[in-house]
Motif scaffolding. Structure first.
Motif, PDB file in Angstrom:
ATOM      1  N   ALA A 113       0.839  -1.193  -0.081  1.00 22.63           N
ATOM      2  CA  ALA A 113      -0.189  -0.100   0.083  1.00 22.63           C
ATOM      3  C   ALA A 113       0.878   1.313   0.112  1.00 22.63           C
ATOM      4  N   GLY A 114       1.863   1.004   0.632  1.00 22.72           N
ATOM      5  CA  GLY A 114       2.835   2.379   0.829  1.00 22.72           C
ATOM      6  C   GLY A 114       3.608   2.845  -0.516  1.00 22.72           C
ATOM      7  N   ASP A 115       3.645   1.673  -1.485  1.00 27.22           N
ATOM      8  CA  ASP A 115       4.098   2.051  -2.724  1.00 27.22           C
ATOM      9  C   ASP A 115       3.145   2.348  -3.772  1.00 27.22           C
ATOM     10  N   VAL A 116       1.912   2.577  -3.479  1.00 28.90           N
ATOM     11  CA  VAL A 116       0.677   2.895  -4.430  1.00 28.90           C
ATOM     12  C   VAL A 116       0.265   4.197  -3.900  1.00 28.90           C
ATOM     13  N   MET A 117       0.155   4.677  -2.693  1.00 25.54           N
ATOM     14  CA  MET A 117      -0.381   5.589  -2.194  1.00 25.54           C
ATOM     15  C   MET A 117      -0.145   6.818  -2.626  1.00 25.54           C
ATOM     16  N   THR A 118      -0.843   8.021  -2.387  1.00 30.19           N
ATOM     17  CA  THR A 118      -0.582   9.269  -2.680  1.00 30.19           C
ATOM     18  C   THR A 118      -0.123   9.794  -1.040  1.00 30.19           C
ATOM     19  N   ALA A 119       1.191  10.301  -1.171  1.00 27.19           N
ATOM     20  CA  ALA A 119       1.634  10.504   0.260  1.00 27.19           C
ATOM     21  C   ALA A 119       1.066  11.975   0.703  1.00 27.19           C
TER      22      ALA A 119
END
Length: 322
Positions: free
Chosen positions: A264-270
């Motif tokens: 999820a951390g690779d796909v999310m908008t931070a």
């Protein structure tokens, strides 16, 4: 009457009333400050009183004060003489309206205030009137011409009284630091209530929140998104703070055969846009729709950055926020 004469008459009325308001503005002095100071420290209610047109204005004043944090009610001077004086306590103050200050029905009210030490505020154009002489404080109105000429029906005078009441109420709002959130408590219904609702009033919270950890697989994130039904999932770090968000748009932009295997951390908008619980719902809607990038979901975070709620644009529209 011709169209032109009607317009001229109406414009003349407005000119006369504007002249009265201008005179009122110039006449406001130290007594007005003392009135605001007295009302700001009032322990009881503000009793607004008047007869005839002044009575109608007094009713409106009571409603305005009550809706802006000063407990207030209207008492008719004639009814006061027949038992309603018992509604007025020594913790209250009376605001009595009379252009002349010689309104016969005011006599018992003035005497009652003097006998029991109830602060009496006069709003009158009669500087030497019975009402002014019996009052503790006088909001002296300019003796401006009425707009209706020979009939002398209350027009300019009631307009000035209405404006003076608004001026007192707004000064009290500012003196007390009365906020939009305070105002909303007194206006829960209708369009005004919707405009003054806070994010906390409309957000989803608790088990409704779609949340996954940074290290969660996108397969798990998709399941969470589907179960919660908001079209997004919040991504939290080890400290529980909101690190990012994955939306339907993120999925479309990153669609690939291995999507469900990614984190999820690779796909999310931070660092997504967030709101605080106390933010006005109208401001939240403005943030969601301003600029080129429109968003339909807004996570709500506490002071520690942890997600405490989720606001969907549909929640705002259903509530009538605009």
């Amino acid at each position: 009457m011709t169209h032109e004469s009607v317009l001229a008459s109406m414009q003349r009325t407005l000119d006369t009333e504007m002249a009265g308001l201008s005179a009122l503005r110039s006449s406001i002095g130290r007594d007005a400050s003392e009135i605001v100071r007295l009302l700001a420290g009032l322990e009881g209610r503000l009793i607004c009183a008047g007869v005839g047109k002044s009575g109608h204005v007094a009713r409106k004043m009571a409603a305005t004060f009550a809706s802006t944090g000063t407990p207030a009610q209207f008492v008719h001077p004639s009814e006061a003489s027949h038992g309603d004086l018992g509604m007025i306590t020594t913790r209250d103050a009376v605001l009595a309206l009379s252009k002349s200050g010689e309104t016969r029905e005011m006599g018992d009210l003035i005497a009652y205030c003097r006998r029991f030490g109830v602060p009496l505020i006069a709003m009158t154009a009669g500087a030497d009137s019975a009402l002014a002489r019996g009052a503790d404080l006088v909001f002296l109105m300019p003796n401006a011409a009425e707009a209706c000429g020979e009939t002398r029906a209350p027009t300019t005078s009631t307009t000035m009284m209405m404006a003076a009441g608004d001026a007192l109420a707004v000064a009290l709002i500012e003196a007390r630091g009365f906020t939009a959130n305070d105002f909303a408590r007194y206006h829960p219904g209708g369009a005004l209530g919707a405009a003054l609702a806070s994010v906390e009033d409309l957000m989803h919270a608790g088990d409704e929140l779609p949340l996954v950890a940074l290290t969660a697989s996108m397969g798990d994130a998709l399941i969470e998104m589907s179960q919660k039904g908001f079209g997004c999932v919040g991504v939290t770090g080890e400290d529980g703070r909101l690190a990012g968000i994955v939306t339907d748009g993120d999925l479309r932009r990153r669609m690939a055969p291995d999507l469900t295997q990614r984190r999820a951390g690779d796909v999310m908008t931070a660092d997504p846009m967030t709101a605080s619980p106390g933010l006005l719902a109208a401001e939240a809607l403005r943030r969601m729709t301003a600029g080129d990038r429109k968003i339909t979901q807004l996570f709500v975070t506490g002071e520690d950055g942890r997600p405490v709620g989720l606001l969907h644009i549909h929640d705002l529209l259903r509530a009538g926020v605009s």
